[in-house]
Design a protein around this motif. Structure first.
Motif, mmCIF file in Angstrom:
data_model
loop_
_atom_site.group_PDB
_atom_site.id
_atom_site.type_symbol
_atom_site.label_atom_id
_atom_site.label_comp_id
_atom_site.label_asym_id
_atom_site.label_seq_id
_atom_site.Cartn_x
_atom_site.Cartn_y
_atom_site.Cartn_z
ATOM 1 N N LEU A 1 -1.954 6.217 5.257
ATOM 2 C CA LEU A 1 -2.483 6.298 3.889
ATOM 3 C C LEU A 1 -3.478 7.443 3.755
ATOM 4 O O LEU A 1 -3.522 8.135 2.727
ATOM 5 N N ARG B 1 1.685 1.798 -3.575
ATOM 6 C CA ARG B 1 0.557 2.365 -4.319
ATOM 7 C C ARG B 1 0.325 3.824 -3.943
ATOM 8 O O ARG B 1 -0.090 4.637 -4.781
ATOM 9 N N ALA B 2 0.589 4.163 -2.681
ATOM 10 C CA ALA B 2 0.467 5.558 -2.264
ATOM 11 C C ALA B 2 1.485 6.423 -3.002
ATOM 12 O O ALA B 2 1.173 7.538 -3.439
ATOM 13 N N TRP C 1 0.803 -1.215 0.000
ATOM 14 C CA TRP C 1 0.000 0.000 0.000
ATOM 15 C C TRP C 1 0.839 1.270 0.000
ATOM 16 O O TRP C 1 0.423 2.282 -0.581
ATOM 17 N N THR C 2 2.011 1.253 0.613
ATOM 18 C CA THR C 2 2.858 2.440 0.532
ATOM 19 C C THR C 2 3.397 2.629 -0.884
ATOM 20 O O THR C 2 3.587 3.758 -1.336
ATOM 21 N N LEU D 1 -5.684 3.919 -3.962
ATOM 22 C CA LEU D 1 -5.269 4.357 -2.640
ATOM 23 C C LEU D 1 -6.462 4.424 -1.694
ATOM 24 O O LEU D 1 -6.363 4.045 -0.521
ATOM 25 N N SER E 1 -7.430 15.962 -4.128
ATOM 26 C CA SER E 1 -8.001 14.636 -3.858
ATOM 27 C C SER E 1 -9.384 14.731 -3.224
ATOM 28 O O SER E 1 -10.287 13.966 -3.580
ATOM 29 N N ASN F 1 -5.339 5.652 -9.801
ATOM 30 C CA ASN F 1 -4.459 5.602 -8.640
ATOM 31 C C ASN F 1 -5.122 6.141 -7.378
ATOM 32 O O ASN F 1 -4.893 5.637 -6.275
ATOM 33 N N MET G 1 -3.228 10.652 1.233
ATOM 34 C CA MET G 1 -4.312 11.080 0.349
ATOM 35 C C MET G 1 -4.573 12.575 0.503
ATOM 36 O O MET G 1 -4.725 13.303 -0.494
ATOM 37 N N ALA H 1 0.256 7.106 -6.398
ATOM 38 C CA ALA H 1 -0.811 8.099 -6.408
ATOM 39 C C ALA H 1 -0.267 9.508 -6.233
ATOM 40 O O ALA H 1 -0.783 10.465 -6.826
#
Length: 282
Positions: free
Chosen positions: A74, A33-34, A30-31, A49, A84, A45, A78, A37
């Motif tokens: 996370l 993917r962060a 997940w980091t 996230l 966002s 993306n 964001m 993003a």
């Protein structure tokens, strides 16, 4: 029973040894993917996230401090991505307009609510409070059946309860929480009118819808010094010649954000306008 309403982590137990490897794998995934993003905040993306924010921690599956900390991390990443919040707010209202017009099936609308409002109520931002508070009056039924007929007002109520530390009391059962809605509607009207400040769970900083503020405010013009202001006086910072900027941690900064992500963030500025122009062209 409603999920555990908590944005802090102090009361959660540490992760078990049996789940530690799974947690580390989840963190790496997940980091990464962060970071993607932050570098490229495309629709795909941002939604990926958002899925991580909603799924990486759940009290029924991962009731641990480390999992909750990852979810919080996370969420802050964001919030660090320009545009966002606007992306998720507009995506929700676009889905609602199409559903109201009969252009979107109920299941698709429910999915859109989950991925938009279900993400917003993990994001500790005044923008989140503005969006959720404005939806407390939406009692229109959605579909049928126990899981799909939940009105949008209840989604908003759950989000506010999850984020706010000093709001009205709330109940344990869904039926009683619906009755709690009126208290939260009054609370939001006071916040919107500038008569009340609010605090997020795990953060002593008072906020208005415009952002952080030095004074805690309650209806009746009852202003009190914030926790941070009292701390500065107690520690002598106020008269020490140290500026507020130097002496007080800016809670909008993200101390755990690696330098690499911070660099990538610079590349993400203005991408919400790119996303808008791309959707218009499609």
């Amino acid at each position: 029973m409603l999920f555990l309403l908590c944005f802090g982590t102090d009361e959660l137990p540490p992760i078990s040894d049996a789940n530690r490897q799974r947690h580390e794998e989840s963190r790496l995934k997940w980091t990464a993917r962060a970071a993607e993003a932050v570098e490229n905040p495309s629709e795909k993306n941002l939604l990926l996230l958002a899925r991580g924010i909603r799924s990486v921690w759940h009290p029924a599956r991962y009731p641990s401090k480390e999992e909750k900390e990852l979810s919080n991390e996370l969420a802050h990443i964001m919030l660090s991505i320009p545009g966002s919040m606007g992306f998720f707010e507009e995506r929700y209202y676009e889905a609602k307009r199409d559903w109201d017009k009969g252009l979107l099936r109920t299941q698709a609308y429910n999915d859109a609510r989950r991925e938009t409002l279900g993400t917003i109520f993990y994001l500790p931002s005044p923008e989140s409070i503005r969006v959720l508070g404005s939806l407390l009056e939406d009692l229109k039924p959605v579909g049928s059946g126990e899981s799909s007929s939940i009105c949008t007002a209840f989604y908003a109520l759950r989000g506010l309860m999850n984020l706010i530390d000093d709001g009205p009391a709330y109940s344990d059962t869904i039926e009683d929480q619906i009755r709690d809605r009126k208290s939260w509607m009054l609370w939001f009207e006071q916040v919107k009118a500038g008569a009340r400040t609010f605090r997020f769970k795990g953060d002593p900083q008072p906020y208005t819808l415009a952002g952080p503020t030095e004074k805690e405010l309650r209806p009746g013009n009852q202003e009190t010094e914030s926790v941070e202001a009292r701390r500065r006086k107690t520690t002598g910072l106020e008269n020490s010649g140290i500026s507020e900027k130097d002496g007080v941690e800016d809670r909008r900064k993200i101390p755990w954000l690696p330098l690499g992500l911070a660099t990538l963030l610079a590349a993400g500025g203005g991408t919400y306008l790119w996303w808008k122009s791309r959707r218009t062209a499609m």
